[in-house]
Design a protein around this motif. Structure first.
Motif, PDB file in Angstrom:
ATOM      1  N   GLU A 202       0.813  -1.293   0.295  1.00 27.26           N
ATOM      2  CA  GLU A 202       0.189   0.318  -0.345  1.00 27.26           C
ATOM      3  C   GLU A 202       0.990   1.238  -0.703  1.00 27.26           C
ATOM      4  OE1 GLU A 202      -3.587  -2.117   2.606  1.00 27.26           O
ATOM      5  OE2 GLU A 202      -2.422  -0.245   3.133  1.00 27.26           O
ATOM      6  N   ARG A 203       2.341   0.791  -0.331  1.00 24.47           N
ATOM      7  CA  ARG A 203       2.884   2.515  -0.216  1.00 24.47           C
ATOM      8  C   ARG A 203       4.132   2.524  -1.627  1.00 24.47           C
ATOM      9  NH1 ARG A 203       5.812   0.979   5.767  1.00 24.47           N
ATOM     10  NH2 ARG A 203       6.505   3.585   5.354  1.00 24.47           N
ATOM     11  N   TYR A 204       4.500   3.386  -1.815  1.00 21.17           N
ATOM     12  CA  TYR A 204       4.757   3.774  -2.935  1.00 21.17           C
ATOM     13  C   TYR A 204       6.554   3.986  -3.024  1.00 21.17           C
ATOM     14  CZ  TYR A 204       0.212   4.881  -3.922  1.00 21.17           C
ATOM     15  OH  TYR A 204      -0.921   4.503  -4.198  1.00 21.17           O
ATOM     16  N   PHE A 205       7.319   3.010  -3.190  1.00 19.91           N
ATOM     17  CA  PHE A 205       8.901   2.996  -2.958  1.00 19.91           C
ATOM     18  C   PHE A 205       9.348   2.875  -4.142  1.00 19.91           C
ATOM     19  CE2 PHE A 205       8.644   2.430   1.266  1.00 19.91           C
ATOM     20  CZ  PHE A 205       8.071   1.828   1.557  1.00 19.91           C
ATOM     21  N   SER A 206      10.605   3.404  -5.115  1.00 17.30           N
ATOM     22  CA  SER A 206      11.601   3.493  -5.718  1.00 17.30           C
ATOM     23  C   SER A 206      12.984   3.323  -5.207  1.00 17.30           C
ATOM     24  CB  SER A 206      11.784   4.631  -6.343  1.00 17.30           C
ATOM     25  OG  SER A 206      11.776   6.116  -6.091  1.00 17.30           O
ATOM     26  N   VAL A 207      13.041   1.651  -6.510  1.00 15.02           N
ATOM     27  CA  VAL A 207      14.364   1.703  -5.962  1.00 15.02           C
ATOM     28  C   VAL A 207      15.562   1.913  -7.525  1.00 15.02           C
ATOM     29  CG1 VAL A 207      15.452  -0.469  -5.951  1.00 15.02           C
ATOM     30  CG2 VAL A 207      13.410  -0.811  -4.746  1.00 15.02           C
ATOM     31  N   SER A 208      16.583   2.385  -7.025  1.00 19.34           N
ATOM     32  CA  SER A 208      17.849   2.660  -7.149  1.00 19.34           C
ATOM     33  C   SER A 208      19.350   2.209  -6.677  1.00 19.34           C
ATOM     34  CB  SER A 208      18.248   4.102  -7.102  1.00 19.34           C
ATOM     35  OG  SER A 208      16.856   5.267  -7.150  1.00 19.34           O
ATOM     36  N   TRP A 209      19.481   1.509  -8.338  1.00 18.27           N
ATOM     37  CA  TRP A 209      20.729   0.423  -8.153  1.00 18.27           C
ATOM     38  C   TRP A 209      21.536   1.064  -8.868  1.00 18.27           C
ATOM     39  CZ3 TRP A 209      20.468  -4.190  -5.846  1.00 18.27           C
ATOM     40  CH2 TRP A 209      20.214  -4.422  -5.837  1.00 18.27           C
ATOM     41  N   VAL A 210      23.446   1.983  -7.775  1.00 16.84           N
ATOM     42  CA  VAL A 210      24.610   2.145  -7.564  1.00 16.84           C
ATOM     43  C   VAL A 210      25.610   1.694  -8.175  1.00 16.84           C
ATOM     44  CG1 VAL A 210      25.330   4.442  -7.510  1.00 16.84           C
ATOM     45  CG2 VAL A 210      22.816   4.307  -6.844  1.00 16.84           C
ATOM     46  N   PHE A 211      26.663   2.286  -8.669  1.00 14.90           N
ATOM     47  CA  PHE A 211      27.834   0.928  -9.043  1.00 14.90           C
ATOM     48  C   PHE A 211      28.773   2.550  -8.918  1.00 14.90           C
ATOM     49  CE2 PHE A 211      30.606  -1.386  -9.452  1.00 14.90           C
ATOM     50  CZ  PHE A 211      32.237  -1.433 -10.755  1.00 14.90           C
ATOM     51  N   SER A 212      29.260   2.172  -7.237  1.00 15.44           N
ATOM     52  CA  SER A 212      30.811   3.185  -7.756  1.00 15.44           C
ATOM     53  C   SER A 212      30.437   4.249  -8.396  1.00 15.44           C
ATOM     54  CB  SER A 212      31.384   2.484  -8.796  1.00 15.44           C
ATOM     55  OG  SER A 212      32.742   1.695  -7.604  1.00 15.44           O
ATOM     56  N   SER A 213      29.270   5.165  -7.558  1.00 14.36           N
ATOM     57  CA  SER A 213      28.556   6.637  -7.892  1.00 14.36           C
ATOM     58  C   SER A 213      27.820   6.627  -9.302  1.00 14.36           C
ATOM     59  CB  SER A 213      29.707   7.686  -7.627  1.00 14.36           C
ATOM     60  OG  SER A 213      30.345   7.218  -6.248  1.00 14.36           O
ATOM     61  N   SER A 214      27.723   5.518 -10.189  1.00 10.09           N
ATOM     62  CA  SER A 214      27.478   5.749 -11.533  1.00 10.09           C
ATOM     63  C   SER A 214      26.135   5.134 -11.635  1.00 10.09           C
ATOM     64  CB  SER A 214      27.924   4.688 -12.633  1.00 10.09           C
ATOM     65  OG  SER A 214      27.606   4.784 -13.797  1.00 10.09           O
ATOM     66  N   PRO A 215      24.839   5.386 -11.864  1.00  7.16           N
ATOM     67  CA  PRO A 215      23.332   4.672 -11.455  1.00  7.16           C
ATOM     68  C   PRO A 215      23.543   3.772 -13.022  1.00  7.16           C
ATOM     69  CG  PRO A 215      23.271   7.223 -12.853  1.00  7.16           C
ATOM     70  CD  PRO A 215      25.092   6.761 -12.244  1.00  7.16           C
ATOM     71  N   VAL A 216      23.042   2.588 -11.990  1.00  9.46           N
ATOM     72  CA  VAL A 216      22.469   1.455 -12.767  1.00  9.46           C
ATOM     73  C   VAL A 216      21.373   1.284 -14.068  1.00  9.46           C
ATOM     74  CG1 VAL A 216      22.434  -0.845 -13.055  1.00  9.46           C
ATOM     75  CG2 VAL A 216      24.516   0.394 -11.588  1.00  9.46           C
ATOM     76  N   ALA A 217      19.521   1.625 -12.735  1.00 12.60           N
ATOM     77  CA  ALA A 217      18.804   1.279 -13.214  1.00 12.60           C
ATOM     78  C   ALA A 217      17.527   2.455 -11.839  1.00 12.60           C
ATOM     79  CB  ALA A 217      18.065  -0.154 -13.438  1.00 12.60           C
ATOM     80  N   VAL A 218      16.724   2.633 -12.420  1.00 12.85           N
ATOM     81  CA  VAL A 218      15.408   2.873 -11.482  1.00 12.85           C
ATOM     82  C   VAL A 218      14.881   2.134 -11.327  1.00 12.85           C
ATOM     83  CG1 VAL A 218      14.443   5.448 -10.477  1.00 12.85           C
ATOM     84  CG2 VAL A 218      17.126   5.077 -11.178  1.00 12.85           C
ATOM     85  N   VAL A 219      13.693   1.347 -10.652  1.00 16.90           N
ATOM     86  CA  VAL A 219      12.629   0.845 -10.782  1.00 16.90           C
ATOM     87  C   VAL A 219      11.902   2.112  -9.651  1.00 16.90           C
ATOM     88  CG1 VAL A 219      11.399  -0.916 -10.150  1.00 16.90           C
ATOM     89  CG2 VAL A 219      13.575  -1.213 -10.839  1.00 16.90           C
ATOM     90  N   GLY A 220      10.099   2.319 -10.173  1.00 17.25           N
ATOM     91  CA  GLY A 220       9.758   3.661  -9.419  1.00 17.25           C
ATOM     92  C   GLY A 220       8.264   2.194  -8.846  1.00 17.25           C
ATOM     93  N   PRO A 221       7.271   3.212  -8.560  1.00 15.31           N
ATOM     94  CA  PRO A 221       6.475   2.074  -7.709  1.00 15.31           C
ATOM     95  C   PRO A 221       5.419   1.615  -9.038  1.00 15.31           C
ATOM     96  CG  PRO A 221       6.425   3.866  -7.068  1.00 15.31           C
ATOM     97  CD  PRO A 221       7.750   4.223  -8.021  1.00 15.31           C
TER      98      PRO A 221
END
Length: 931
Positions: A202-221
């Motif tokens: 019932e909550r809205y989370f977004s997940v970000s994957w980071v590798f050595s300060s470089s963004p890999v991917a972002v998954v929103g709600p």
């Protein structure tokens, strides 16, 4: 049986099937006797509470069967979804948790217990919001076929229990998990980011994957991934996948890892929450760094890094041993240092090239020149790095990197090429001596008596190291006059020598310093303590290190707690005799009051004695008479000066502990209460006398009174009649007096016979106690002079007489004498003690007729011519006759003497005078002739 037909289709199984039919014919049917019972309930719980449910499972099968019992949860959001497997007790009696509940079962939060032959108890000790839904128990009965395979005969469920779990907060936590951290190039990597929160769906989370300060991917709600720019190609090639496995688990999968994928991976979760005002608030959390190492396929170098101790003290040696295993090529070693977590810049310590030559790094050239950094290849596969006298800055992560080199290696120029690399790290902790360096001061005797000794302990807590010795300094702040900075008493240097301060504790103090063998306990002993040794003590310690060039520097300082030492006076044992007494004395007596000291603190004690007098009311302050100093000097008080006691008071020491006060020539004003106040004085160790105690004696009440008045005057009354012109003799006798030193003032009074009022008295004569006429208690009416008729006489000391010559008719009356008794007080002042009157003498005067005798006696010239002048003339004539006769017979007399005849002795006749008009001889004093 299900596999029977498959067996018959094979020719080899025909014979077996024929034999099997002989045993199983006819076919028997096993009845279904399995029952599963659990009461249906509707429970409301709060997150964190416990839940306990029971399930009864029974069966009546005669065959050998096994039971499997499990608990399942059907989430409330979608009852049609597959239920979750919580925990199952398998037919082999093995507990198998569901995937999400494995950790909770391992931690003991989830339990399934068989409490009896048919009862199974399911317990959740700490409910979570995800535990709500419909819980039920499911049991299955299994039987084993002759081919040893197991088959479920029947499966049944119990009634469902609805559980609602009310969440306690909206906090969440995240955790990144992976199977391992080290991979080989080409292997896949899976990272899972789990969100632990209440009501995740019932909550809205977004997940970000980071590798050595470089963004890999972002998954929103919405679960739609957004790939980072550096990973678009890999995602397009199917080498990268990001998806949401469940409402709380997100997956990152990398296919065909490359060495460049080595680094730190982070999962960052952001929750967007809408406030009642319509605004959105983002709360973000990040996971811990997950270090992933990807080794190239060609690497055949393994490195292990060991040390004799991962934790060393400052000043100790750091020894690292790098063991390298390589099957091909020559090895080179690079030693590096970085900060503890490995995020800092790596600093080269030293390197060993392929031929075994060691080279220090630029930052360690100086330490290497002094021999504090040493690299060595002890074996073909072992390399050592030694850091001598470690510093706190040497703490960190040490890396040993090994490279395998092969000459040629396909290179066109035939140069050395790296064919494999390996490294190992080791975290070395260098504890500074300051971190474990503590100093405390203590004493078992914080309070001592004058002359005693005391010890002060300075405990230095530090790991002993020969290269980091300690020095200790004792400082002192005196209690009296202790302004300014504390003074150094003694210093024990790091080289073990003693350096004393300049008379910090006074010249009379006896001090010594001792230390234990491990130089951690420094004891300062002070003997013969006095006032100058009372105060605050403190010890300070310092740790020293030797520099590369041999000089010393201070690396740490510590100061102990303040330690107060009080030097108190000894308990006084002074006691003064306290008996009270009362004494009575007459004036001009000698009064002695004693003061006795019954006990004293020390035989060397000296006493000062103060004598006090208490006069009048008790509210009035006591007066100081005399003070005797401990040295024997006298000091008179103001009261002694005012009362003129200085010449009459005397103090003396009768015995070593007995003192006396003597009052000479006491007066009535000396009456009062006397006591002594004794001060006990002792000498402190510094040679200074101090007053230890005071104690007073008992009270001596002294009463000084005047002598009792015992004056008595002759009280006999008489009646005399004398003729006119004759003498009137009046006597005054004193049969008793108060003192032998008394003097008297005597006065005669008369009440005239013709006076109208007999009470009217007239002073006839008076003589004072100083023997001055007219100085009595009255003034005579008749003035003194040669013509006075009064004649005073004192025949004895207690008999006085007054003669009135030539009595007159007016002298008749009532006569008496008044006597005043006077005494001399100790101040030489006369005071009247008593007064008394004699008896009355009535004098009558008879008028006399004139006769020859009276005429002659009345005329002085005629009296002398008739009675006095003939006698001298007759005497002179007689003497002349005798002289002539004596001269005429002198010659014959001499002749008779020569012939031996006796001499003729002439005896002069005795002359006796008896005047007819004179009284018998007496002491006659005319008032006019006495000065």
């Amino acid at each position: 049986l299900p596999n029977t037909q498959a067996c018959l289709e094979q020719q080899a199984c025909h014979q077996i099937w024929g034999e099997f039919k002989m045993f199983v014919s006819p076919l028997a049917v096993i009845p279904d006797t399995l029952t599963v019972t659990s009461s249906a309930q509707s429970l409301s719980k709060v997150e964190g509470e416990a839940l306990q449910l029971s399930c009864e499972v029974t069966h009546q099968t005669t065959q050998h069967t096994h039971l499997a019992v499990g608990w399942y949860l059907r989430p409330p959001e979608d009852p049609s979804t597959q239920p979750r497997d919580l925990v199952t007790l398998s037919r082999e009696f093995v507990l198998r948790p569901g995937g999400p509940y494995r950790q909770r079962l391992a931690s003991g939060d989830l339990r399934l217990d068989k409490t009896s032959s048919s009862t199974y108890r399911f317990t959740i000790y700490r409910l979570q919001p995800g535990d709500q839904g419909q819980l039920y128990c499911e049991a299955s009965e299994w039987i084993q076929d002759p081919d040893r395979s197991w088959y479920a005969m029947t499966r049944k469920q119990s009634d469902k229990t609805t559980v609602k779990v009310q969440p306690t907060d909206r906090d969440f936590s995240i955790q990144v998990t992976t199977d391992r951290r080290a991979y080989t190039a080409g292997e896949p990597l899976e990272l899972r980011c789990s969100i632990d929160a209440q009501n995740v769906a019932e909550r809205y989370f977004s997940v970000s994957w980071v590798f050595s300060s470089s963004p890999v991917a972002v998954v929103g709600p919405s679960a739609v991934p957004v790939i980072g720019a550096n990973y678009v190609e890999r995602e397009a090639a199917g080498l990268l996948a990001v998806r949401k496995e469940s409402t709380s688990v997100h997956l990152l999968r990398l296919q065909r890892l490359q060495p460049d994928d080595t680094g730190k991976y982070i999962c960052r979760v952001t929750e967007r929450e809408k406030t009642p005002t319509g605004e959105f608030i983002d709360r973000s959390k990040r996971s811990r760094n997950v270090q992933i190492t990807v080794s190239p396929l060609s690497s055949n170098v393994s490195v292990s890094l060991s040390t004799d101790s991962s934790e060393v003290m400052e000043g100790e040696r750091v020894l690292l041993i790098c063991s390298v295993s390589s099957t091909l090529g020559a090895l080179s070693i690079l030693w590096q240092w970085t900060n503890r977590d490995g995020t800092g810049v790596a600093v080269d310590i030293a390197s060993v090239d392929r031929d075994g030559t060691a080279h220090p790094g630029p930052a360690y050239l100086e330490r290497h020149s002094y021999g504090h950094v040493h690299m060595e290849r002890v074996r073909s596969d072992a390399f050592t790095l030694a850091l001598r006298d470690a510093f706190p800055a040497d703490e960190g992560q040490y890396r040993c990197s090994a490279t395998s080199w092969l000459q040629g290696g396909g290179a066109p120029d035939g140069s050395w090429q790296p064919i494999g690399e390996g490294s190992a790290t080791r975290v070395i902790t260098v504890k500074s001596v300051e971190s474990s360096f503590f100093v405390s001061a203590s004493s078992r005797t914080p309070s001592v008596t004058f002359g005693d000794s005391f010890d002060l302990q300075c405990l230095v807590k530090a790991r002993p190291s020969p290269s980091v010795p300690a020095s200790v300094t004792w400082r002192f702040q005196p209690a009296e006059g202790g302004g300014g900075e504390p003074r150094d008493v003694v210093t024990v240097t790091h080289e073990g020598t003693l350096r004393w301060g300049e008379s910090a504790l006074g010249a009379g103090a006896r001090t010594s310093v001792e230390r234990t063998a491990n130089t951690t306990n420094f004891r300062l002993s002070v003997g013969g303590a006095g006032r100058r040794q009372a105060g605050t003590y403190q010890c300070s310690a310092a740790l020293h290190r030797r520099n590369y060039d041999g000089t010393w520097r201070t690396v740490a300082n510590r100061t102990s707690n303040l330690l107060g030492i009080s030097v108190v006076q000894p308990v006084s044992k002074l006691r003064v005799h306290k008996s009270n007494q009362s004494l009575q004395f007459l004036e001009n007596s000698r009064v002695r009051v004693n003061c006795s000291v019954t006990s004293q603190t020390s035989s060397e004690a000296q006493h000062a004695v103060l004598w006090y007098a208490r006069k009048g009311e008790a509210a009035e302050p006591d007066e100081l008479l005399l003070k005797i100093e401990r040295g024997g000097a006298f000091e008179y008080g103001a009261y002694a000066e005012e009362e003129r006691l200085r010449s009459r008071v005397q103090s003396e020491r009768l015995l070593p502990r007995v003192y006396g006060l003597t009052l000479h020539r006491t007066e009535a004003s000396d009456s009062g209460t006397y006591y002594c106040l004794v001060e006990e004085w002792l000498m402190d160790p510094d040679g200074v006398w101090y007053r230890l105690a005071r104690d007073s004696s008992g009270f001596t009440h002294v009463v000084v009174r005047q002598p009792a008045a015992r004056l008595q005057v002759e009280e006999t009354e008489s009646n005399i009649t004398v003729p006119e012109s004759s003498s009137i003799r009046l006597g005054c006798g004193i049969p008793a007096q108060s003192s032998k030193d008394s003097r008297f003032s005597v006065s005669w009074y008369v009440s005239r016979a013709g006076a109208e009022d007999e009470a009217e008295q007239e002073c006839v004569f008076s003589i004072g106690h100083d023997a001055v006429f007219g100085n009595g208690d009255c003034s005579p009416a008749e003035e003194a002079g040669p013509e006075s008729r009064l004649q005073f006489e004192r025949t004895t000391s207690d008999v006085y007489g007054l003669t009135i010559q030539r009595a007159r008719l007016g002298d008749a009356g009532r006569y008496y004498c008044r006597v005043e008794e006077w005494l001399l007080n100790p101040r030489s002042d006369w005071y009247r003690l008593a007064t008394n009157n004699s008896g009355v003498t009535i004098v009558n005067i008879v008028e006399q007729v004139s006769t020859l005798h009276s005429v002659v006696c009345a005329n002085h010239s005629l009296f002398y011519f008739v009675f006095f002048y003939p006698f001298p003339i007759f005497g002179i004539l007689l003497i002349v006759i005798l002289l002539v006769r004596y001269k005429g017979r002198s010659s014959s007399k001499n002749q008779e003497g020569k012939n031996g005849a006796p001499l003729l002795w002439i005896k002069e006749p005795h002359l006796s005078y008896s005047p007819t008009c004179l009284d018998p001889p007496a002491l006659s004093l005319h008032p006019g002739s006495v000065e």
